[in-house]
Write a protein that holds these residues in place. Structure first.
Motif, mmCIF file in Angstrom:
data_model
loop_
_atom_site.group_PDB
_atom_site.id
_atom_site.type_symbol
_atom_site.label_atom_id
_atom_site.label_comp_id
_atom_site.label_asym_id
_atom_site.label_seq_id
_atom_site.Cartn_x
_atom_site.Cartn_y
_atom_site.Cartn_z
ATOM 1 N N ALA A 22 18.637 37.657 44.856
ATOM 2 C CA ALA A 22 19.911 36.950 44.650
ATOM 3 C C ALA A 22 20.725 37.687 43.594
ATOM 4 C CB ALA A 22 19.660 35.505 44.227
ATOM 5 N N LEU A 23 21.664 38.493 44.045
ATOM 6 C CA LEU A 23 22.493 39.288 43.152
ATOM 7 C C LEU A 23 23.914 38.733 43.145
ATOM 8 C CD1 LEU A 23 21.281 42.845 44.215
ATOM 9 C CD2 LEU A 23 20.463 41.459 42.303
ATOM 10 N N ALA A 24 24.425 38.456 41.950
ATOM 11 C CA ALA A 24 25.763 37.885 41.804
ATOM 12 C C ALA A 24 26.803 39.000 41.739
ATOM 13 C CB ALA A 24 25.839 37.020 40.551
ATOM 14 N N LEU A 25 27.965 38.743 42.331
ATOM 15 C CA LEU A 25 29.049 39.723 42.332
ATOM 16 C C LEU A 25 29.846 39.593 41.036
ATOM 17 C CD1 LEU A 25 30.543 41.957 43.760
ATOM 18 C CD2 LEU A 25 31.830 40.217 45.043
ATOM 19 N N VAL A 26 29.732 40.607 40.175
ATOM 20 C CA VAL A 26 30.409 40.631 38.877
ATOM 21 C C VAL A 26 31.572 41.614 38.961
ATOM 22 C CG1 VAL A 26 30.177 41.174 36.427
ATOM 23 C CG2 VAL A 26 28.323 40.000 37.635
ATOM 24 N N GLN A 27 32.739 41.111 38.600
ATOM 25 C CA GLN A 27 33.972 41.882 38.767
ATOM 26 C C GLN A 27 34.119 42.956 37.700
ATOM 27 O OE1 GLN A 27 38.006 40.318 40.293
ATOM 28 N NE2 GLN A 27 38.119 40.055 38.086
ATOM 29 N N ALA A 28 34.747 44.052 38.070
ATOM 30 C CA ALA A 28 35.097 45.095 37.101
ATOM 31 C C ALA A 28 36.144 44.559 36.124
ATOM 32 C CB ALA A 28 35.634 46.322 37.832
ATOM 33 N N GLU A 29 36.286 45.239 34.996
ATOM 34 C CA GLU A 29 37.224 44.794 33.958
ATOM 35 C C GLU A 29 38.633 45.261 34.320
ATOM 36 O OE1 GLU A 29 35.878 45.889 30.084
ATOM 37 O OE2 GLU A 29 33.923 44.928 30.339
ATOM 38 N N VAL A 30 39.186 44.632 35.347
ATOM 39 C CA VAL A 30 40.466 45.072 35.919
ATOM 40 C C VAL A 30 41.666 44.312 35.367
ATOM 41 C CG1 VAL A 30 39.410 45.856 38.066
ATOM 42 C CG2 VAL A 30 40.139 43.482 37.860
ATOM 43 N N LEU A 31 41.446 43.199 34.691
ATOM 44 C CA LEU A 31 42.564 42.341 34.294
ATOM 45 C C LEU A 31 43.040 42.649 32.882
ATOM 46 C CD1 LEU A 31 41.346 38.903 35.691
ATOM 47 C CD2 LEU A 31 42.855 40.583 36.771
ATOM 48 N N PRO A 32 44.340 42.712 32.695
ATOM 49 C CA PRO A 32 44.884 42.910 31.341
ATOM 50 C C PRO A 32 44.762 41.633 30.513
ATOM 51 C CG PRO A 32 46.665 42.580 32.907
ATOM 52 C CD PRO A 32 45.396 42.641 33.723
ATOM 53 N N THR A 33 44.580 41.797 29.227
ATOM 54 C CA THR A 33 44.553 40.656 28.304
ATOM 55 C C THR A 33 45.412 41.010 27.096
ATOM 56 O OG1 THR A 33 42.698 41.383 26.932
ATOM 57 C CG2 THR A 33 42.140 40.256 28.996
#
Length: 398
Positions: free
Chosen positions: A228-239
């Motif tokens: 069971a591998l969770a999909l973790v998003q790349a750091e694509v969003l600006p903050t």
């Protein structure tokens, strides 16, 4: 047909037949260019110079490998899928782990494995390695105690197979959350419901810095269990506090698995620059991307547990399955969410336009904001792994 063949090693058999073929021998293992002795037992013959295996019709069917170092095992694994038989004779102290590695590589392929045990204790070890074990044992003609041990292992394997066949109807049932065939370019993802969030203490976290820029809704599949591998998003969003790093996936601590480009799972501690990981988006579209750098730092962690069932929908299937993922406790670490939303069966939300869907997926769910009941996307499968390869043996990861 038996589940464990017993081969009689006739390479040293004299012409007078002082060592007759033991009762129950499945095949004779003999020299290719030697005199073909009349026998009711099928023969496999070896070219001792090249290590090629031939059947009685002189057809090339495999290879005999003398294992003296790890490279010999790697060479055996390279032959898997291209030959019918591999015969392994060990001239090193290690036999169990190398056998497991070859067995894991051969599962699901047409290649069968024969091993020559060096001592009696080796027999049950290799016969039941990874539960499935080798397909054949190569035994010396005169070693009666070895033949006794081999026949006992053969009887146990035959019994186990009969028992498994009797319960086969239940075993054929489709595994929860595992319904669609995967390809190199597509990974089957199912929604999973978050059921618990707790502190994970301090750990050595790995950031995977890739050589390509990722898009919103893309990331890597990681988790504490290869099932069971969770999909973790790349750091694509600006903050307002840190610039985006769309080449980076903050993948969690060193013990976690990550899905590689070849479909295997590997510990994050073992991933190196130059390796290829599988990059997946929320639709399941996948590609291999090379790792340019692994950045390991001590960071606070959070453990997120989740559950899923058949098609990821409540009430489907007899039971739900659970797993967890450890991730750095940071606002920039985000799951890729479920396109079906967090409530109901999601039918209406699946009808959203592509633009609206992509906007929601791109936002993701920060690990600092995730709550019980939220849906995340996971790649779920029922089979365990050995050295990252899927195997048939029962493996439980808690």
């Amino acid at each position: 047909m038996t589940s464990l063949e017993l081969w009689a090693n006739c390479l040293k058999r004299d012409s007078k037949g002082n060592h007759p073929i033991p009762t129950g021998a499945t095949r004779c293992f003999d020299i290719k260019d030697g005199l073909l002795k009349a026998s009711s037992t099928p023969q496999i013959r070896v070219d001792e110079h090249q290590g090629h295996l031939y059947d009685e019709q002189e057809r090339l069917i495999g290879a005999a490998i003398s294992v003296k170092n790890p490279e010999d095992i790697n060479n055996a694994i390279k032959l898997v899928g291209s030959v019918d038989w591999l015969v392994l004779e060990f001239f090193i102290d290690w036999i169990q782990i190398p056998c497991e590695n070859v067995i894991a590589a051969a599962q699901g392929s047409p290649t069968r494995i024969c091993v020559k045990p060096n001592k009696i204790d080796d027999v049950p070890g290799v016969a039941f390695a990874l539960q499935t074990g080798v397909d054949a044992l190569l035994l010396e003609l005169q070693d009666e105690s070895m033949w006794v041990a081999a026949r006992e292992a053969q009887a146990r394997k035959d019994t186990n197979r009969q028992t498994a066949a009797a319960g086969g109807t239940a075993a054929v049932a489709v595994a929860l959350g595992e319904h669609h065939e995967e390809t190199a370019g597509h990974i089957s993802l199912v929604p999973a419901r978050v059921i618990n969030i707790v502190s994970g203490g301090l750990g050595d976290r790995v950031c995977l810095d890739l050589v390509q820029l990722l898009k919103e809704g893309e990331g890597c599949l990681v988790g504490s269990s290869a099932k069971a591998l969770a999909l973790v998003q790349a750091e694509v969003l600006p903050t307002g506090y840190i610039n985006p790093r769309p080449f980076r996936v903050n993948a969690g601590p060193v013990h976690s698995y990550v899905l590689m480009a070849d479909g295997s799972a590997r510990y994050l501690s073992e991933v190196q620059a130059g390796d290829q990981v599988k990059v997946v988006n929320w639709r399941g579209q996948a590609r291999g991307v090379t790792v340019g750098r692994c950045k390991v730092e001590s960071r606070p962690l959070v453990k997120v547990a989740f559950e899923w069932g058949e098609e990821g929908r409540e009430g489907w299937g007899e039971e739900k399955k659970t797993a967890q993922v450890f991730l750095q406790q940071a606002e920039t670490v985000r799951f890729v969410g479920n396109p079906g939303g967090d409530g109901g069966d999601g039918d209406d939300e699946f009808r959203l336009s592509g633009t609206e869907e992509e906007k929601r997926q791109g936002a993701g769910i920060s690990v600092t904001e995730v709550i019980i009941g939220k849906k995340v996307l996971v790649r779920a499968q029922s089979k365990g792994t050995h050295l990252g390869r899927t195997i048939e043996a029962r493996v439980e990861e808690r």
